[in-house]
Design a protein around this motif. Structure first.
Motif, mmCIF file in Angstrom:
data_model
loop_
_atom_site.group_PDB
_atom_site.id
_atom_site.type_symbol
_atom_site.label_atom_id
_atom_site.label_comp_id
_atom_site.label_asym_id
_atom_site.label_seq_id
_atom_site.Cartn_x
_atom_site.Cartn_y
_atom_site.Cartn_z
ATOM 1 N N GLU A 131 29.593 54.966 31.788
ATOM 2 C CA GLU A 131 30.878 54.285 31.980
ATOM 3 C C GLU A 131 31.209 54.192 33.472
ATOM 4 O O GLU A 131 31.718 53.165 33.947
ATOM 5 C CB GLU A 131 31.999 55.029 31.246
ATOM 6 N N GLN A 132 30.937 55.255 34.235
ATOM 7 C CA GLN A 132 31.183 55.219 35.682
ATOM 8 C C GLN A 132 30.291 54.163 36.343
ATOM 9 O O GLN A 132 30.738 53.412 37.216
ATOM 10 C CB GLN A 132 30.933 56.591 36.311
ATOM 11 N N GLU A 133 29.007 54.124 35.928
ATOM 12 C CA GLU A 133 28.099 53.118 36.493
ATOM 13 C C GLU A 133 28.568 51.712 36.140
ATOM 14 O O GLU A 133 28.499 50.800 36.972
ATOM 15 C CB GLU A 133 26.681 53.337 35.979
ATOM 16 N N MET A 134 29.052 51.521 34.924
ATOM 17 C CA MET A 134 29.560 50.205 34.519
ATOM 18 C C MET A 134 30.800 49.837 35.335
ATOM 19 O O MET A 134 30.964 48.667 35.738
ATOM 20 C CB MET A 134 29.887 50.179 33.020
ATOM 21 N N GLU A 135 31.661 50.817 35.581
ATOM 22 C CA GLU A 135 32.863 50.558 36.394
ATOM 23 C C GLU A 135 32.452 50.156 37.809
ATOM 24 O O GLU A 135 33.011 49.208 38.376
ATOM 25 C CB GLU A 135 33.756 51.802 36.405
ATOM 26 N N GLN A 136 31.464 50.861 38.376
ATOM 27 C CA GLN A 136 30.983 50.514 39.706
ATOM 28 C C GLN A 136 30.356 49.119 39.691
ATOM 29 O O GLN A 136 30.566 48.316 40.611
ATOM 30 C CB GLN A 136 29.966 51.543 40.210
ATOM 31 N N PHE A 137 29.573 48.818 38.641
ATOM 32 C CA PHE A 137 28.959 47.493 38.528
ATOM 33 C C PHE A 137 30.035 46.425 38.403
ATOM 34 O O PHE A 137 29.940 45.355 39.014
ATOM 35 C CB PHE A 137 28.014 47.448 37.323
ATOM 36 N N LYS A 138 31.073 46.699 37.620
ATOM 37 C CA LYS A 138 32.159 45.740 37.431
ATOM 38 C C LYS A 138 32.870 45.482 38.764
ATOM 39 O O LYS A 138 33.177 44.328 39.102
ATOM 40 C CB LYS A 138 33.128 46.300 36.388
ATOM 41 N N GLN A 139 33.125 46.551 39.543
ATOM 42 C CA GLN A 139 33.776 46.378 40.834
ATOM 43 C C GLN A 139 32.867 45.581 41.788
ATOM 44 O O GLN A 139 33.325 44.687 42.510
ATOM 45 C CB GLN A 139 34.129 47.735 41.443
ATOM 46 N N ALA A 140 31.576 45.905 41.743
ATOM 47 C CA ALA A 140 30.639 45.169 42.609
ATOM 48 C C ALA A 140 30.554 43.713 42.186
ATOM 49 O O ALA A 140 30.516 42.793 43.034
ATOM 50 C CB ALA A 140 29.262 45.817 42.554
ATOM 51 N N LEU A 141 30.562 43.458 40.910
ATOM 52 C CA LEU A 141 30.503 42.084 40.399
ATOM 53 C C LEU A 141 31.778 41.340 40.785
ATOM 54 O O LEU A 141 31.723 40.145 41.144
ATOM 55 C CB LEU A 141 30.311 42.096 38.885
ATOM 56 N N GLY A 142 32.922 42.061 40.742
ATOM 57 C CA GLY A 142 34.181 41.429 41.144
ATOM 58 C C GLY A 142 34.161 41.053 42.608
ATOM 59 O O GLY A 142 34.621 39.964 42.997
ATOM 60 N N ILE A 143 33.634 41.928 43.456
ATOM 61 C CA ILE A 143 33.525 41.634 44.878
ATOM 62 C C ILE A 143 32.558 40.471 45.085
ATOM 63 O O ILE A 143 32.830 39.547 45.870
ATOM 64 C CB ILE A 143 33.076 42.882 45.663
ATOM 65 N N PHE A 144 31.440 40.488 44.395
ATOM 66 C CA PHE A 144 30.457 39.407 44.503
ATOM 67 C C PHE A 144 31.085 38.082 44.069
ATOM 68 O O PHE A 144 30.895 37.042 44.720
ATOM 69 C CB PHE A 144 29.230 39.745 43.659
ATOM 70 N N TYR A 145 31.841 38.078 43.018
ATOM 71 C CA TYR A 145 32.489 36.867 42.513
ATOM 72 C C TYR A 145 33.490 36.340 43.546
ATOM 73 O O TYR A 145 33.568 35.146 43.789
ATOM 74 C CB TYR A 145 33.186 37.166 41.177
ATOM 75 N N LYS A 146 34.274 37.268 44.161
ATOM 76 C CA LYS A 146 35.235 36.844 45.173
ATOM 77 C C LYS A 146 34.495 36.243 46.376
ATOM 78 O O LYS A 146 34.942 35.244 46.948
ATOM 79 C CB LYS A 146 36.097 38.017 45.632
ATOM 80 N N ASP A 147 33.392 36.882 46.746
ATOM 81 C CA ASP A 147 32.622 36.358 47.886
ATOM 82 C C ASP A 147 32.080 34.961 47.566
ATOM 83 O O ASP A 147 32.136 34.059 48.406
ATOM 84 C CB ASP A 147 31.459 37.283 48.246
ATOM 85 N N ILE A 148 31.570 34.782 46.389
ATOM 86 C CA ILE A 148 31.039 33.466 46.012
ATOM 87 C C ILE A 148 32.190 32.464 45.931
ATOM 88 O O ILE A 148 32.057 31.320 46.393
ATOM 89 C CB ILE A 148 30.298 33.533 44.666
#
Length: 154
Positions: A131-148
């Protein structure tokens, strides 16, 4: 002392009444002949002795029956007492055996449950890490989405 069912525990007869047991005839008036009177007295004395002997015999027999009955009651009471003692010992032994068996079952089941609980907690720990890894992945994906999304708007 009486038995729980209301039956006396022992029967004790009083001593037999005292007396000669013979029926004695008293003459208030002279009879026809002294020989007849003598024969009647002898006959009544024999009859009285016979009655006394029979009465004493019956009384002795009854006393012996009562004595035997009391002995049998004492024997029955001792038998019941021994039976109760043996039964209490068997119940105690059985309870100890049941206690031992329950303790062994608790030990065996406790070990099995301990193993399963360790497996459960290990699984829950892995789930927490995932769950922690998924939360980190979700945050990273959110940052990646904002960057894109920010780069496409520029």
């Amino acid at each position: 002392m009486s038995h729980p069912g209301g039956i006396p525990a022992s029967i004790d007869l009083l001593e037999p009444p005292t007396g000669d047991g013979a029926t004695q005839f008293q003459q208030s008036a002279p009879t026809e002949s002294a020989a007849a009177q003598s024969g009647l007295v002898k006959h009544s004395t024999k009859l009285g002795l016979a009655m006394q002997t029979t009465r004493e015999s019956i009384q002795e027999t009854a006393q012996q029956l009562i004595h035997d009955l009391n002995l049998k009651r004492k024997s029955d009471a001792a038998l019941i007492s021994d039976f109760k003692k043996d039964l209490e010992e068997k119940v105690t032994e059985t309870c100890k055996a049941v206690d031992l068996h329950m303790f062994q079952c608790y030990e065996r089941n406790g070990q099995i449950m301990q193993e399963k609980l360790q497996t459960l907690f290990a699984t829950l720990e892995r789930i927490h890490k995932i769950e922690q890894e998924m939360e980190q992945f979700k945050q990273a994906l959110g940052i990646f989405y904002k960057d894109i999304h920010c780069q496409s708007n520029k």
